[in-house]
Design a protein around this motif. Structure first.
Motif, PDB file in Angstrom:
ATOM      1  N   GLY A  54      28.015  50.415  47.895  1.00  0.00           N
ATOM      2  CA  GLY A  54      28.493  50.653  46.533  1.00  0.00           C
ATOM      3  C   GLY A  54      29.616  49.701  46.143  1.00  0.00           C
ATOM      4  N   GLU A  55      30.549  49.460  47.072  1.00  0.00           N
ATOM      5  CA  GLU A  55      31.640  48.517  46.809  1.00  0.00           C
ATOM      6  C   GLU A  55      31.104  47.099  46.648  1.00  0.00           C
ATOM      7  OE1 GLU A  55      34.328  49.034  50.035  1.00  0.00           O
ATOM      8  OE2 GLU A  55      35.150  50.898  49.237  1.00  0.00           O
ATOM      9  N   SER A  56      30.090  46.750  47.424  1.00  0.00           N
ATOM     10  CA  SER A  56      29.495  45.416  47.326  1.00  0.00           C
ATOM     11  C   SER A  56      28.843  45.219  45.963  1.00  0.00           C
ATOM     12  CB  SER A  56      28.473  45.214  48.444  1.00  0.00           C
ATOM     13  OG  SER A  56      27.881  43.958  48.353  1.00  0.00           O
ATOM     14  N   PHE A  57      28.124  46.218  45.475  1.00  0.00           N
ATOM     15  CA  PHE A  57      27.514  46.113  44.151  1.00  0.00           C
ATOM     16  C   PHE A  57      28.579  46.045  43.056  1.00  0.00           C
ATOM     17  CE2 PHE A  57      23.405  47.475  45.960  1.00  0.00           C
ATOM     18  CZ  PHE A  57      22.610  46.532  45.344  1.00  0.00           C
ATOM     19  N   GLN A  58      29.655  46.817  43.196  1.00  0.00           N
ATOM     20  CA  GLN A  58      30.727  46.770  42.200  1.00  0.00           C
ATOM     21  C   GLN A  58      31.387  45.401  42.194  1.00  0.00           C
ATOM     22  OE1 GLN A  58      31.366  49.155  39.942  1.00  0.00           O
ATOM     23  NE2 GLN A  58      32.717  47.644  39.032  1.00  0.00           N
ATOM     24  N   SER A  59      31.601  44.829  43.365  1.00  0.00           N
ATOM     25  CA  SER A  59      32.176  43.489  43.461  1.00  0.00           C
ATOM     26  C   SER A  59      31.244  42.459  42.824  1.00  0.00           C
ATOM     27  CB  SER A  59      32.434  43.138  44.925  1.00  0.00           C
ATOM     28  OG  SER A  59      32.913  41.843  45.044  1.00  0.00           O
ATOM     29  N   ALA A  60      29.950  42.582  43.061  1.00  0.00           N
ATOM     30  CA  ALA A  60      28.982  41.655  42.463  1.00  0.00           C
ATOM     31  C   ALA A  60      28.964  41.800  40.941  1.00  0.00           C
ATOM     32  CB  ALA A  60      27.589  41.887  43.035  1.00  0.00           C
ATOM     33  N   LYS A  61      29.169  43.004  40.435  1.00  0.00           N
ATOM     34  CA  LYS A  61      29.236  43.203  38.986  1.00  0.00           C
ATOM     35  C   LYS A  61      30.487  42.533  38.419  1.00  0.00           C
ATOM     36  CE  LYS A  61      26.793  47.600  38.814  1.00  0.00           C
ATOM     37  NZ  LYS A  61      26.931  49.046  38.553  1.00  0.00           N
ATOM     38  N   ASN A  62      31.625  42.731  39.082  1.00  0.00           N
ATOM     39  CA  ASN A  62      32.890  42.185  38.580  1.00  0.00           C
ATOM     40  C   ASN A  62      32.951  40.670  38.694  1.00  0.00           C
ATOM     41  OD1 ASN A  62      33.822  44.702  37.963  1.00  0.00           O
ATOM     42  ND2 ASN A  62      35.087  44.904  39.780  1.00  0.00           N
TER      43      ASN A  62
END
Length: 137
Positions: A54-62
């Protein structure tokens, strides 16, 4: 419950329950479908990876604009998602390489003009470090 795949069962359905140490009244449930050879330890390890993913996807979004697509067709969406994930992977590898070299401190600019909040993990590419031959010309 064993799930048959053809004549012979190959998968088993699981229900995992996790109780919080701080709040023992709260119980989180996970449904899983795993190979017959999977153990409870395997399922617990995979369920524990949920936050990292989940953190990896959020980082990829940001950082890479994973959620910034405006397309009408599947092909355009597919290309955008693949390029964003590829860019995020590249940045993650570069960050690990810098960490292994012993570079400490933030690798991102202190002042950002982007209206979007930055995650804890933020990168800025240094072309001189990536392509030293290109900068010597």
């Amino acid at each position: 419950m064993i799930e048959p795949d053809g004549a012979e069962p190959t998968r088993q359905r699981w229900t995992l329950a996790r109780r919080s140490i701080g709040k023992p009244d709260e119980i989180a449930y996970y449904l899983a479908c795993a190979p017959l050879t999977a153990t409870v330890a395997d399922l617990v390890r995979v369920a524990g990876c949920r936050w990292k993913i989940g953190e990896s996807f959020q980082s990829a979004k940001n950082e890479c604009g994973l959620d910034q697509y405006e397309v009408r067709r599947y092909v355009g969406w597919y290309r955008h998602i693949n390029l964003a994930i590829l860019a995020h992977t590249f940045l993650a590898v570069m960050a690990v390489q810098e960490r292994e070299k012993g570079v400490t401190g933030p690798t991102h600019p202190t002042s950002s003009t982007s209206p979007q909040p930055k995650s804890v993990v933020c990168w800025q590419l240094n072309p001189a470090a990536i392509l030293p031959a290109a900068t010597t010309r």
